[in-house]
Every structure is written in structure tokens, then in C-alpha cells.
Scaffold this active site. Structure first.
Site, PDB file in Angstrom:
ATOM      1  N   GLY A  99      41.535-117.959   8.767  1.00  0.00           N
ATOM      2  CA  GLY A  99      41.425-118.177  10.347  1.00  0.00           C
ATOM      3  C   GLY A  99      40.931-116.294  10.417  1.00  0.00           C
ATOM      4  O   GLY A  99      40.421-115.818   9.534  1.00  0.00           O
ATOM      5  N   THR A 111      39.375-112.535  11.148  1.00  0.00           N
ATOM      6  CA  THR A 111      40.242-111.037  10.996  1.00  0.00           C
ATOM      7  C   THR A 111      41.162-110.748  11.974  1.00  0.00           C
ATOM      8  O   THR A 111      42.260-109.855  11.142  1.00  0.00           O
ATOM      9  CB  THR A 111      38.933-110.123  11.140  1.00  0.00           C
ATOM     10  N   THR A 169      43.450-112.152  14.216  1.00  0.00           N
ATOM     11  CA  THR A 169      44.839-112.894  13.516  1.00  0.00           C
ATOM     12  C   THR A 169      45.375-112.469  12.715  1.00  0.00           C
ATOM     13  O   THR A 169      46.502-111.965  12.291  1.00  0.00           O
ATOM     14  CB  THR A 169      44.548-114.346  13.660  1.00  0.00           C
ATOM     15  N   GLU A 221      42.931-115.256   3.853  1.00  0.00           N
ATOM     16  CA  GLU A 221      41.201-115.618   4.174  1.00  0.00           C
ATOM     17  C   GLU A 221      40.943-115.294   5.513  1.00  0.00           C
ATOM     18  O   GLU A 221      41.392-116.583   6.626  1.00  0.00           O
ATOM     19  CB  GLU A 221      40.951-116.618   3.749  1.00  0.00           C
ATOM     20  N   CYS A 274      33.158-121.196   7.373  1.00  0.00           N
ATOM     21  CA  CYS A 274      33.307-118.968   6.649  1.00  0.00           C
ATOM     22  C   CYS A 274      32.235-118.708   5.544  1.00  0.00           C
ATOM     23  O   CYS A 274      31.807-117.235   5.568  1.00  0.00           O
ATOM     24  CB  CYS A 274      35.071-119.099   6.242  1.00  0.00           C
TER      25      CYS A 274
END
Ligand code: NAP
Length: 483
Positions: A226, A228, A230, A248, A282
Site C-alpha cells: 500500500g 508509504t 500507511t 511494499e 506501483c
């Protein structure tokens, strides 16, 4: 309205609160399902079910675990059309993308780790004349898997499959924005007879369900994909509890185009690498650096090609881009386009919501943004430093290898990069110097599931994929025997 349910202890269950969240179809802006608004009490039930199942699942012969994962893969494949339609409806991505990428990849994830567990070996270290060390790789126990909305089942299964293969039991949370295929997965698990409690799926908000998973004492490892911010919050909670963590996170990936690239092919591939899944991958390249001698030629060819991309109803076979995942995310992307203008950027194409005249009736209230290309910005500006995660890219010229490396590495992120050149030596040299966990040379998003996957800097901690995930989901225990 479709009613989604949690999957706890082998059954589909209502959240204890009996509360539900409206799940919106981004292409239409209309709610079409109700997603459980679970809380820490549901997480506790899921944890207890997983804990009870662990003793038996962790001792289940490898071949049986392998067969179970294979059956799950077959179960998804049998319902391919339904999964494809659900993923597209939930996320807004073109139906053809869900069919070509998302769901086949979820099937592959289960098959890959079904096979991997049969081949996973642990080390032994001999001490001549003294003894031998052997390392056991034991499952951790109950683990938490939390995934985002952009590649919903693809990323959910990328965590669950290795966790189950290695003998762990799982409490998992998909994004509440895209819960539908995780719900279908729970139906498949029931249909194929996955023992109760081995996998538990708790739907709901990150702030409630996600946080409860991370805070739970008995959940010993967290695999998270998710944003950065979080990830930072999760690390702050989990690290003092000494949990194993795989994070990740976000990216701001550079695309390096050198003058000696295969021009036509590069333009074509870079467009795909920029705008697939509406730029909500991403790994999409969002900062395109082009060698000065071909900058103008590239810009023209690139923008011309981007203008041919069709944005529209995800159900239409000719839509290249579908809807942005939510109204909130659409507004975030538009605010970055506005910021880019304020920072002096020139919008070369796109830059706005899709016009009413370009929409069919069905999608007139959906969330669509035209693919946007901007130039004239400094590499240090906010637009070029922060993750936008939408169909927005910038073009920046560079003069030398040193300069482009400096600009590429100037962001806090380090997930992936692409390099476009025919100079093999340069390709290797630049790949070595790029601060990223994944580098593609003259290609993008070619995935071999055996390779390490993940980022450096603010893009994450740890790696997924291949043995990396098998190692993450097991604890090594060294045993020495005197000989
Ligand atoms: P996000 O807001 O961080 O959410 C990811 C997941 O975490 C969701 O299930 C979310 O639930 C949950 N969550 C939120 N707050 C939490 C908390 N306090 N504790 C535990 N869980 C919590 O990310 P997103 O917006 O869904 O996804 C986009 C981001 O993911 C982008 O930054 C993208 O780069 C990144 N991403 C990275 C990779 C990679 O491999 N590196 C791959 C894909 C995406 P809710 O949905 O309910 O908030």
C-alpha cells in the site's frame, strides 16, 4: 445490491457490527454492493479460527498443501469470467486488462507457490570433524496480509499463496474499496474444501480492520502492500512488537530514454508503462527523462500516441483506460495536475476529466481522467517528487548519464525504473547505479515470479516473490549436531 460477507472459520459471516459500507462502481459512480464494516471483534474471531487451524495445517503433508493451492487456482480459473467482471467493476480497470493480467496472475500466484513448496529447501552447514548445522524453516503461525485496491486479487493472492504454502494460517484484509474478488475467492476456498480457519478474510476499513490486524499480539508477521504513509504507521505499531514485516510501498518511478534507443518501440512501450491501469500500478513510470538530442522528436511522437488512447467504459473492448478507482482518488489526481500548472508545467495533452461528450450514458457519472503529459517542470518540484498514482506523467530532458542518474535518484522512493538504450554497457552501468529494487531494460513489467520483488528507500522493506516470500513466511531455526 450484492451483499459481501467475511470469510471466518470456513464460513461466510456477517460482521458483528451488522454494519456495511457502500461499494461503488467507479465507472458509474453508483453503489452496487455492500462490504462488511468489520472491526477488531471480527479480527479476533478470525485470529482464533486461524490459531486453531494452525496445528493441523502446519503439519499437513506438503503434497496435500500443494494440491489444495492447485484446487484454489483451478477454482478461480473455472469462474474466470465472473472474476474478470468483478475486478473490472470494482476497480474501474478495462475488462480486457483484468482478463489478460489480473485474474490469470492470481491463478499463477497459487500455482507458483503450490509448486514452490515442493522444492523449497533449507540450508545445512558442515563443520568438518566437529558437526553439522541444519536449518529448519518453520511456519510462523498466524500471519496478516493487507493489500491495496489497484491490483486487488493479483496482490492479495501474491501474499496469501506463499503464506499458506509454507504452513501458516492467515488473517487477510483486502482494500475496502475493491473487496469483490476477495469475496469470490472465499467462495472458491469453501467450494474446494480448504480446511476451516486456514484462510480468513475480514473486510472493512484500514483504520479499523487493518489496524486491528497489525496491533494483534498473536499475529506474528505482517505482509503489507500500500502507500508509504500507511506503511510508516504500520511499522510504528508492529516494530516495537517485534513482528516480522514486509512492506511494499509507493513509487515515483523514472523512465530513462537514451538517444540510441529503438525509437518507435520505445515510444510505444513507454506509453504502456505510463498509462496501464490508468497509471495506477506501483510500477508505472511517471517521470520520463529523455536525452536532449531526441527530446523534441520523442515528445511529439509520445504525445501523438497518448492522444490515440481511448478512455471510457471499462466494458468496451476498445477502451485503453478505464475509470479512476474512486472519486476521492480522482480529486487527488486532479489536484496534482493543478499543482503542476502552478509550478509552471505545460500540459501537452489531457489535464482534465473526460468530457461529457466523450462518455456513454452508462458512465456519465463515473471517474475518468484523460491521460496527461506535462513538461517544463523542474525535477525537484512537488509534481516530480510525490507519488500521484494516476494517468499523469512528466517529460524532462537530460544531457548526460550523470545528470539523468542524479535526477532519477532525487526522489525519496526507489521501487522500479526502466532504461531504454541499445548500448549494453551503459544499460548495465546505469542499472547498477539506479536506486530501485527492480530495473527493466528495454521492457516493462515483464515478471518472472521467481525474482525478488520490492523497493528501496521509502518504497519498502523486504522482498516478495520466489524464495524471498517463502523465507519471509518461515522462521529459520538452526540446529547443531556434534558428530
Ligand atoms: P493504502 O491506503 O496504504 O491502503 C493499503 C491497504 O492498507 C488497504 O487495505 C487499506 O485499507 C489498509 N490500511 C489503511 N490504513 C491502515 C492501517 N492503519 N493499518 C493497517 N492497514 C491499513 O494504499 P492504497 O491507496 O490502497 O494503494 C495505493 C498505494 O499502494 C500506492 O502508494 C501504491 O504505490 C502502493 N502500491 C505499492 C505496491 C508495491 O508492490 N510496492 C503495489 C501496489 C500498490 P482501506 O482500503 O480500507 O484504507
Amino acid at each position: 445490491m450484492i451483499q459481501l460477507l467475511n470469510y471466518i472459520n470456513g464460513s461466510l459471516t456477517e460482521p458483528l457490527s451488522k454494519q456495511y459500507i457502500n461499494n461503488i462502481e467507479p465507472a458509474t459512480g453508483q453503489a452496487y454492493s455492500h462490504c462488511p464494516d468489520s472491526d477488531e471483534r471480527d479480527v479476533q474471531l478470525a485470529y482464533e479460527a486461524a490459531k486453531n487451524a494452525f496445528e493441523s495445517w502446519s503439519k499437513t503433508p506438503l503434497e496435500e498443501r500443494m494440491l489444495m493451492l492447485m484446487r484454489i487456482a483451478d477454482g478461480i480459473e473455472k469462474r474466470m469470467d465472473e472474476f474478470v467482471a468483478a475486478e473490472s467493476k470494482d476497480n474501474g480497470k478495462p475488462l480486457k486488462l483484468a482478463r489478460a493480467v489480473d485474474i490469470p496472475r492470481a491463478v499463477s500466484n497459487f500455482r507458483f507457490y503450490a509448486s514452490a513448496i515442493q522444492h523449497f529447501a533449507s540450508e545445512s552447514h558442515q563443520m568438518p570433524g566437529v558437526g553439522v548445522n541444519y536449518t529448519l524453516r518453520q511456519p510462523i503461525g498466524v500471519v496478516g496480509c493487507i493489500s491495496p485496491w489497484n491490483l486487488p486479487l493479483y496482490l492479495f493472492s501474491w501474499k496469501i499463496a506463499p503464506a499458506l504454502a509454507t504452513g501458516n494460517c492467515v488473517v487477510a484484509k483486502p482494500s475496502e474499496i475493491t473487496p469483490y474478488t476477495a469475496y469470490l475467492l472465499s467462495q472458491v476456498c469453501i467450494a474446494v474444501g480448504l480446511p476451516k480457519g486456514v484462510l480468513n478474510i475480514v473486510h472493512g476499513l484500514g483504520s479499523k480492520v487493518g489496524q486491528a490486524i497489525v496491533e494483534h499480539d498473536g499475529i506474528k508477521a505482517i505482509s503489507f502492500t500500500g502507500g508509504t504513509e500507511t506503511g510508516k504507521r504500520i511499522a510504528a505499531t508492529a516494530a516495537p512488537m517485534f513482528k516480522k514485516l514486509s512492506l511494499e510501498l509507493g513509487g515515483k518511478n523514472p523512465t530513462l530514454v537514451f538517444a540510441d534507443c529503438d525509437f518507435e518501440e520505445t515510444v510505444k512501450q513507454v506509453v504502456t508503462a505510463s498509462f496501464s491501469n490508468q497509471g495506477e500500478i506501483c510500477l508505472c513510470g511517471s517521470r520520463i527523462f529523455v536525452e536532449k538530442s531526441i527530446y523534441e522528436k520523442f515528445r511529439e511522437a509520445f504525445v501523438t500516441r497518448v492522444k490515440t488512447l481511448k478512455v471510457g467504459d471499462p466494458n468496451d473492448a476498445d477502451s485503453n483506460l478505464g475509470a479512476i478507482v474512486s472519486e476521492q482518488h480522482k480529486n487527488k489526481i486532479l489536484s496534482y495536475i493543478q499543482l503542476a500548472k502552478e509550478e509552471g508545467g505545460k500540459i501537452l495533452c489531457g489535464g482534465e476529466e473526460l468530457g461529457a461528450d466523450q462518455r456513454s450514458d452508462r458512465v456519465k457519472n463515473g471517474y475518468f481522467i484523460s491521460p496527461t503529459v506535462i513538461d517544463g517542470l523542474s525535477y525537484t518540484c512537488q509534481t516530480n517528487q510525490e507519488e500521484i498514482f494516476g494517468p499523469v506523467v512528466t517529460l524532462t530532458p537530460f544531457e548526460s548519464e550523470e545528470e539523468v542518474l542524479m535526477m532519477a535518484n532525487s526522489v525519496k522512493y526507489g521501487l522500479s525504473a526502466t532504461i531504454w538504450t541499445n548500448d549494453l554497457k551503459r544499460a548495465h552501468r546505469v542499472a547498477e547505479k539506479i536506486e530501485a529494487g527492480i530495473v527493466w531494460i528495454n521492457s516493462w513489467l515483464v515478471r518472472d515470479l521467481r525474482t525478488p520483488f520490492g523497493g528501496v528507500k521509502a518504497s519498502g522493506v523486504g522482498r516478495e516473490g520466489g524464495w524471498e516470500a517463502m523465507r519471509f513466511f518461515t522462521e529459520p531455526k538452526n540446529v547443531f549436531v556434534k558428530t
